[in-house]
Design a protein around this motif. Sequence first.
Motif, PDB file in Angstrom:
ATOM      1  N   LEU A 122       0.742  -1.100   0.075  1.00  9.80           N
ATOM      2  CA  LEU A 122      -0.016   0.081   0.185  1.00  9.80           C
ATOM      3  C   LEU A 122       0.893   1.246  -0.011  1.00  9.80           C
ATOM      4  CD1 LEU A 122      -2.766  -1.120   2.529  1.00  9.80           C
ATOM      5  CD2 LEU A 122      -2.833  -1.072   0.063  1.00  9.80           C
ATOM      6  N   THR A 123       2.276   1.250  -0.103  1.00  9.08           N
ATOM      7  CA  THR A 123       2.999   2.332  -0.349  1.00  9.08           C
ATOM      8  C   THR A 123       2.713   3.106  -1.477  1.00  9.08           C
ATOM      9  OG1 THR A 123       4.812   0.916   0.448  1.00  9.08           O
ATOM     10  CG2 THR A 123       5.445   3.264  -0.623  1.00  9.08           C
ATOM     11  N   GLY A 124       2.434   4.366  -1.304  1.00 10.26           N
ATOM     12  CA  GLY A 124       2.167   5.399  -1.983  1.00 10.26           C
ATOM     13  C   GLY A 124       0.452   5.795  -2.160  1.00 10.26           C
ATOM     14  N   VAL A 125      -0.312   4.792  -1.600  1.00  4.52           N
ATOM     15  CA  VAL A 125      -1.846   4.951  -1.702  1.00  4.52           C
ATOM     16  C   VAL A 125      -2.391   6.435  -0.961  1.00  4.52           C
ATOM     17  CG1 VAL A 125      -3.901   3.963  -1.003  1.00  4.52           C
ATOM     18  CG2 VAL A 125      -1.897   2.584  -2.051  1.00  4.52           C
ATOM     19  N   PHE A 126      -1.579   6.579   0.337  1.00  8.10           N
ATOM     20  CA  PHE A 126      -2.082   7.246   1.285  1.00  8.10           C
ATOM     21  C   PHE A 126      -1.391   8.540   1.337  1.00  8.10           C
ATOM     22  CE2 PHE A 126      -2.893   3.067   3.076  1.00  8.10           C
ATOM     23  CZ  PHE A 126      -4.407   3.132   2.768  1.00  8.10           C
ATOM     24  N   THR A 127      -1.900   9.760   1.540  1.00  9.83           N
ATOM     25  CA  THR A 127      -1.294  11.111   1.540  1.00  9.83           C
ATOM     26  C   THR A 127      -0.473  11.223   2.892  1.00  9.83           C
ATOM     27  OG1 THR A 127      -3.234  12.156   2.317  1.00  9.83           O
ATOM     28  CG2 THR A 127      -2.650  12.249  -0.224  1.00  9.83           C
ATOM     29  N   ARG A 128      -1.112  10.347   3.849  1.00  9.38           N
ATOM     30  CA  ARG A 128      -0.421  10.384   5.336  1.00  9.38           C
ATOM     31  C   ARG A 128      -0.893   9.380   6.011  1.00  9.38           C
ATOM     32  NH1 ARG A 128       1.937  14.252   8.463  1.00  9.38           N
ATOM     33  NH2 ARG A 128       1.896  13.658  10.841  1.00  9.38           N
ATOM     34  N   VAL A 129      -0.165   8.671   6.788  1.00  7.82           N
ATOM     35  CA  VAL A 129      -0.172   7.522   7.424  1.00  7.82           C
ATOM     36  C   VAL A 129       0.187   7.759   8.959  1.00  7.82           C
ATOM     37  CG1 VAL A 129       0.362   5.155   8.199  1.00  7.82           C
ATOM     38  CG2 VAL A 129       0.308   5.952   5.534  1.00  7.82           C
ATOM     39  N   ASP A 130      -0.544   7.604   9.922  1.00  5.48           N
ATOM     40  CA  ASP A 130      -0.440   8.102  11.383  1.00  5.48           C
ATOM     41  C   ASP A 130      -0.840   6.726  12.271  1.00  5.48           C
ATOM     42  OD1 ASP A 130       0.672  10.608  11.502  1.00  5.48           O
ATOM     43  OD2 ASP A 130      -1.151  11.490  11.085  1.00  5.48           O
ATOM     44  N   GLY A 131      -0.195   6.294  12.873  1.00  5.99           N
ATOM     45  CA  GLY A 131      -0.310   5.575  14.227  1.00  5.99           C
ATOM     46  C   GLY A 131      -0.151   5.959  15.511  1.00  5.99           C
ATOM     47  N   LEU A 132      -0.242   5.141  16.381  1.00  6.67           N
ATOM     48  CA  LEU A 132      -0.035   5.744  18.044  1.00  6.67           C
ATOM     49  C   LEU A 132       1.602   5.919  17.952  1.00  6.67           C
ATOM     50  CD1 LEU A 132      -2.138   3.590  20.126  1.00  6.67           C
ATOM     51  CD2 LEU A 132      -2.682   6.012  19.065  1.00  6.67           C
ATOM     52  N   ARG A 133       1.680   7.255  18.596  1.00  4.45           N
ATOM     53  CA  ARG A 133       3.394   7.504  18.851  1.00  4.45           C
ATOM     54  C   ARG A 133       3.253   7.485  20.517  1.00  4.45           C
ATOM     55  NH1 ARG A 133       2.124  10.073  14.158  1.00  4.45           N
ATOM     56  NH2 ARG A 133       3.922  10.067  12.514  1.00  4.45           N
ATOM     57  N   THR A 134       2.788   6.615  21.129  1.00  2.00           N
ATOM     58  CA  THR A 134       2.703   6.503  22.694  1.00  2.00           C
ATOM     59  C   THR A 134       3.220   5.139  22.822  1.00  2.00           C
ATOM     60  OG1 THR A 134       0.395   5.920  22.646  1.00  2.00           O
ATOM     61  CG2 THR A 134       1.098   8.087  22.969  1.00  2.00           C
ATOM     62  N   GLU A 135       3.654   4.665  24.086  1.00  2.23           N
ATOM     63  CA  GLU A 135       3.719   3.471  24.652  1.00  2.23           C
ATOM     64  C   GLU A 135       2.417   2.467  24.842  1.00  2.23           C
ATOM     65  OE1 GLU A 135       6.689   3.344  27.284  1.00  2.23           O
ATOM     66  OE2 GLU A 135       8.246   4.471  26.228  1.00  2.23           O
ATOM     67  N   ILE A 136       1.457   3.041  25.427  1.00  2.00           N
ATOM     68  CA  ILE A 136       0.238   2.309  25.648  1.00  2.00           C
ATOM     69  C   ILE A 136      -0.844   2.720  24.626  1.00  2.00           C
ATOM     70  CG2 ILE A 136      -1.288   1.896  27.481  1.00  2.00           C
ATOM     71  CD1 ILE A 136       1.406   0.826  27.939  1.00  2.00           C
ATOM     72  N   GLY A 137      -1.491   1.754  24.222  1.00  2.00           N
ATOM     73  CA  GLY A 137      -2.652   2.307  23.481  1.00  2.00           C
ATOM     74  C   GLY A 137      -4.164   2.220  24.150  1.00  2.00           C
ATOM     75  N   GLY A 138      -5.267   2.121  23.685  1.00  2.00           N
ATOM     76  CA  GLY A 138      -6.133   1.975  24.301  1.00  2.00           C
ATOM     77  C   GLY A 138      -7.246   3.068  24.449  1.00  2.00           C
ATOM     78  N   HIS A 139      -6.871   4.193  24.339  1.00  3.97           N
ATOM     79  CA  HIS A 139      -7.713   5.610  24.433  1.00  3.97           C
ATOM     80  C   HIS A 139      -8.751   5.610  23.415  1.00  3.97           C
ATOM     81  CE1 HIS A 139      -3.880   6.774  22.480  1.00  3.97           C
ATOM     82  NE2 HIS A 139      -4.818   7.707  21.785  1.00  3.97           N
ATOM     83  N   LEU A 140      -9.122   6.946  23.362  1.00  2.00           N
ATOM     84  CA  LEU A 140     -10.331   7.220  22.303  1.00  2.00           C
ATOM     85  C   LEU A 140      -9.644   7.707  21.263  1.00  2.00           C
ATOM     86  CD1 LEU A 140     -12.628   9.179  24.847  1.00  2.00           C
ATOM     87  CD2 LEU A 140     -12.904   6.782  23.823  1.00  2.00           C
ATOM     88  N   LYS A 141     -10.326   7.812  20.278  1.00  2.03           N
ATOM     89  CA  LYS A 141      -9.494   8.266  18.958  1.00  2.03           C
ATOM     90  C   LYS A 141      -9.725   9.608  18.378  1.00  2.03           C
ATOM     91  CE  LYS A 141      -9.106   6.248  14.351  1.00  2.03           C
ATOM     92  NZ  LYS A 141      -9.539   4.885  13.557  1.00  2.03           N
ATOM     93  N   ALA A 142     -10.806  10.312  19.137  1.00  2.00           N
ATOM     94  CA  ALA A 142     -10.980  11.652  18.634  1.00  2.00           C
ATOM     95  C   ALA A 142      -9.881  12.682  18.571  1.00  2.00           C
ATOM     96  CB  ALA A 142     -12.012  12.266  19.630  1.00  2.00           C
ATOM     97  N   GLY A 143      -8.792  12.621  19.556  1.00  2.76           N
ATOM     98  CA  GLY A 143      -8.024  13.495  19.437  1.00  2.76           C
ATOM     99  C   GLY A 143      -6.814  13.219  18.639  1.00  2.76           C
ATOM    100  N   HIS A 144      -6.774  11.953  18.332  1.00  2.21           N
ATOM    101  CA  HIS A 144      -6.006  11.385  17.210  1.00  2.21           C
ATOM    102  C   HIS A 144      -6.291  11.790  15.985  1.00  2.21           C
ATOM    103  CE1 HIS A 144      -2.702   8.652  15.952  1.00  2.21           C
ATOM    104  NE2 HIS A 144      -3.369   7.643  15.792  1.00  2.21           N
ATOM    105  N   LEU A 145      -7.635  11.688  15.724  1.00  2.00           N
ATOM    106  CA  LEU A 145      -8.239  12.130  14.346  1.00  2.00           C
ATOM    107  C   LEU A 145      -8.003  13.493  14.111  1.00  2.00           C
ATOM    108  CD1 LEU A 145      -9.638  11.520  11.860  1.00  2.00           C
ATOM    109  CD2 LEU A 145     -11.729  11.823  13.202  1.00  2.00           C
ATOM    110  N   ALA A 146      -7.982  14.566  15.185  1.00  7.34           N
ATOM    111  CA  ALA A 146      -7.979  15.666  14.891  1.00  7.34           C
ATOM    112  C   ALA A 146      -6.680  16.284  14.872  1.00  7.34           C
ATOM    113  CB  ALA A 146      -8.506  16.513  16.290  1.00  7.34           C
ATOM    114  N   GLU A 147      -5.569  15.739  15.193  1.00  9.79           N
ATOM    115  CA  GLU A 147      -4.186  15.913  15.053  1.00  9.79           C
ATOM    116  C   GLU A 147      -3.949  15.460  13.524  1.00  9.79           C
ATOM    117  OE1 GLU A 147      -1.791  13.770  17.936  1.00  9.79           O
ATOM    118  OE2 GLU A 147      -2.280  14.999  19.525  1.00  9.79           O
TER     119      GLU A 147
END
Length: 213
Positions: A122-147
Amino acid sequence: MARTHLVWDWNGTLLDDLSLVVSSTNEAFAAVGGRSVDADEHRSRFRRPVAEFYAEILERAVDDEEFGRLDRIFHDAYRLGLTNMTLAADASAALKEWHGSQSLLSMWFHSELVPAIETYGLTGVFTRVDGLRTEIGGHLKAGHLAEHIAELGVTGDQVVLIGDSLDDAAAADAVGGQIVLYTGGFTDPSRLRASGRPVADTLVEAVAIARTL
């Protein structure tokens, strides 16, 4: 006005990993003496913050320290199974159906997500790719989407999110975006339909709906 940018969810949407998520969750539960869940129960009860889902299944409070331990157990088990995971059956076709810009936003760790995108071709398909940049997951997505959309330079009224959870819907609401919910992921279809949001049984159908919003 027509939406011009499509944001894809990864786990449970483009990636067909429900079975791995369930087995990894059960490894975490087993480590603290909890019971197992099957895919149907997981889909009917899963929610974010994930600590609340864990607490419901374990029938007791889960504090931050214990959730951090459970999250690490989950992700260690998940990594071991990733080599056997495939994209959703119509993921490639769906990606080709959208004629605007597309990006990928995941609650999986960014350092592992980026090479995974290359592995799945899928390289080149997306204009941007973002995953978590924290050590622990599990939180809500809203803030992540806003960023994510801020970094893209788009506004919420330009965006449609395709995801598989009610948390995805809440995140879209929080930025003024639209949502199409996919029934093939982590949430029971009846819960998605009860939300009153557009719901699709395939990713190609999800894109077709997104083009009308």
